[in-house]
Design a protein around this motif. Structure first.
Motif, PDB file in Angstrom:
ATOM      1  N   LYS A   1      34.628 -43.244 -25.932  1.00  0.00           N
ATOM      2  CA  LYS A   1      35.145 -42.333 -26.951  1.00  0.00           C
ATOM      3  C   LYS A   1      34.358 -42.471 -28.250  1.00  0.00           C
ATOM      4  N   ARG A   2      34.063 -43.705 -28.643  1.00  0.00           N
ATOM      5  CA  ARG A   2      33.305 -43.929 -29.870  1.00  0.00           C
ATOM      6  C   ARG A   2      31.915 -43.336 -29.770  1.00  0.00           C
ATOM      7  N   ARG A   3      31.287 -43.496 -28.608  1.00  0.00           N
ATOM      8  CA  ARG A   3      29.947 -42.944 -28.407  1.00  0.00           C
ATOM      9  C   ARG A   3      29.984 -41.413 -28.425  1.00  0.00           C
ATOM     10  N   GLY A   4      31.005 -40.837 -27.814  1.00  0.00           N
ATOM     11  CA  GLY A   4      31.137 -39.386 -27.824  1.00  0.00           C
ATOM     12  C   GLY A   4      31.328 -38.847 -29.227  1.00  0.00           C
ATOM     13  N   LYS A   5      32.174 -39.521 -29.991  1.00  0.00           N
ATOM     14  CA  LYS A   5      32.428 -39.121 -31.369  1.00  0.00           C
ATOM     15  C   LYS A   5      31.166 -39.260 -32.212  1.00  0.00           C
ATOM     16  N   ALA A   6      30.426 -40.347 -31.986  1.00  0.00           N
ATOM     17  CA  ALA A   6      29.184 -40.568 -32.737  1.00  0.00           C
ATOM     18  C   ALA A   6      28.161 -39.476 -32.421  1.00  0.00           C
ATOM     19  N   PHE A   7      28.096 -39.062 -31.164  1.00  0.00           N
ATOM     20  CA  PHE A   7      27.158 -37.998 -30.784  1.00  0.00           C
ATOM     21  C   PHE A   7      27.508 -36.706 -31.506  1.00  0.00           C
TER      22      PHE A   7
END
Length: 408
Positions: A17-23
């Protein structure tokens, strides 16, 4: 790799989720690349934009404003913050820390100055310079890879990502030169400018001594001990707190012990870690006294240290800055074993620090009663020589010169 690779399903979902949000956040930065970079624009922030006008960015800003007034520079300072009601000099533009504001201002500034990590997903352009001041000098609690398997994987990912953006990390000692590599998970340039937040400890002691007493409405000759515990909790998603319960320091006995040993009328200034003070009114002591004053909402701790007569903490790096200010530093670590279990092995053997260490109130009162000023001064001097401390009160000027050079 220095972090715990045994990720359970919930952790893997959280990281995804954090990686998706960062993208998604990074796409906004990509869009903002249509705007030109302003060579005179400097963006600053502290403690994930939760801090006020304090720490090293404040002292860099003060030096920029001074040089602007003298006509030597003409920089424009933008400060990202979550609460725009905080007080700042009128020359600094306060900007609400939203994604679009952050992306626009960071994408169009030539210089970034911070004491903490950027937001995961932030993107930097060519010809931009990111200066990391960090929010500590030497440290007691372990950071980064020094935490070993206790370093959460998400913390490792965020730290490594941010360190890849940094152009300069500021240092004030040989010890920090070495520590920042593993502590910040950083392979870039480290410059021995000194630490801007330490300048006030050397240059403005008399001024801050008077200011603290006037603003807090206590007698001009009153003595101040600043109590500043660090936060608990080590995970990126975990809840940070000072203690599981209210602090166990016996402040009535503390005031009596300070008066008996050093004389004078003592006041205890209480201060939460800045990352906690944002959402908390102050330290819960369970004790009431006109001699206890909570200063958690003051944005800059170092000006308080500069105006204080003694300092008490558990594991805060600020105890080293108290030593630089020439005041007694005491450590009260009543949860030492629990803290090490949660955080990891400490950066220094407590027994080899120049500060008297107590594990309970009786030990703290004994350390105050037996405090030897000359022995303390010798111990501090020997320690600072050993770690190669070079703080001289001129760091802010060197950093502004670094800003003027940019990425070279």
């Amino acid at each position: 790799m220095g972090y715990n690779e045994k990720s359970d399903l919930s952790e893997r979902i959280y990281i995804a989720k954090r990686r998706g949000k960062a993208f998604l956040h990074s796409l906004v930065f990509d869009l903002c690349r249509i705007f030109p970079i302003d060579p005179k624009k400097v963006v600053m922030w502290t403690f994930e934009c939760g801090g006020g006008y304090g720490c090293s960015p404040k002292y860099v800003a003060e030096e920029i404003l001074r040089q602007n007034r003298e006509g030597n520079t003409d920089y424009k300072i933008v400060w990202l913050m979550n609460d725009t009601d905080k007080e700042f000099p009128k020359e600094i533009k306060k900007v609400k820390n939203t994604l679009w504001h952050r992306a626009y201002h960071l994408s169009t500034a030539s210089i970034w100055v911070s004491n903490t990590r950027t937001f995961y997903g932030t993107k930097k352009r060519n010809k931009q310079c990111y200066i990391q001041t960090w929010h500590a000098t030497m440290c007691i609690k372990p950071i980064g890879k020094y935490r070993g398997n206790l370093l959460p994987k998400m913390a490792y990912i965020v730290s490594k990502y941010d360190s890849g953006l940094i152009d300069y990390v500021l240092s004030g000692s040989k010890w920090c030169d070495h520590m920042y590599r593993k502590g910040l998970i950083y392979k870039g340039r480290i410059v021995r400018t000194g630490t801007p937040r330490c300048d006030v400890l050397i240059n403005q002691k008399e001024e801050k001594h008077r200011q603290m007493r006037e603003e807090c409405k206590i007698p001009p000759m009153a003595k101040i001990l600043l109590y500043a515990p660090t936060f608990r909790g080590g995970s990126q998603s975990g809840k940070r707190s000072v203690n599981g319960e209210e602090t166990t320091v016996d402040f009535k006995r503390l005031i009596e012990s300070l008066k008996k040993r050093f004389g004078g009328q003592w006041y205890i200034f209480l201060r939460l870690h800045p990352q906690l003070a944002v959402n908390t009114e102050g330290i819960h002591t369970g004790q009431t006294s006109e001699r206890l004053i909570d200063v958690s909402q003051r944005p800059d701790m170092n000006e308080i240290i500069a105006g204080a007569d003694a300092f008490l903490t558990d594991y805060s790096s600020a105890v080293f800055e108290a030593a630089m200010a020439g005041i007694p530093g005491f450590i009260y670590a009543d949860d030492l074993e629990e803290y090490i279990k949660d955080r990891g092995d400490l950066m220094f053997d407590m027994k080899k620090l120049p500060f008297p260490v107590a594990l309970d109130n009786d030990g703290l009162m004994r350390n105050i009663a037996e405090f030897d000023s000359e022995k303390y001064e010798r111990a501090v001097k020997a320690f600072m020589e050993k770690v190669g401390n070079e703080e001289d009160g001129k760091a802010s000027g060197r950093v502004v010169e670094l800003i003027r050079r940019g990425r070279k």
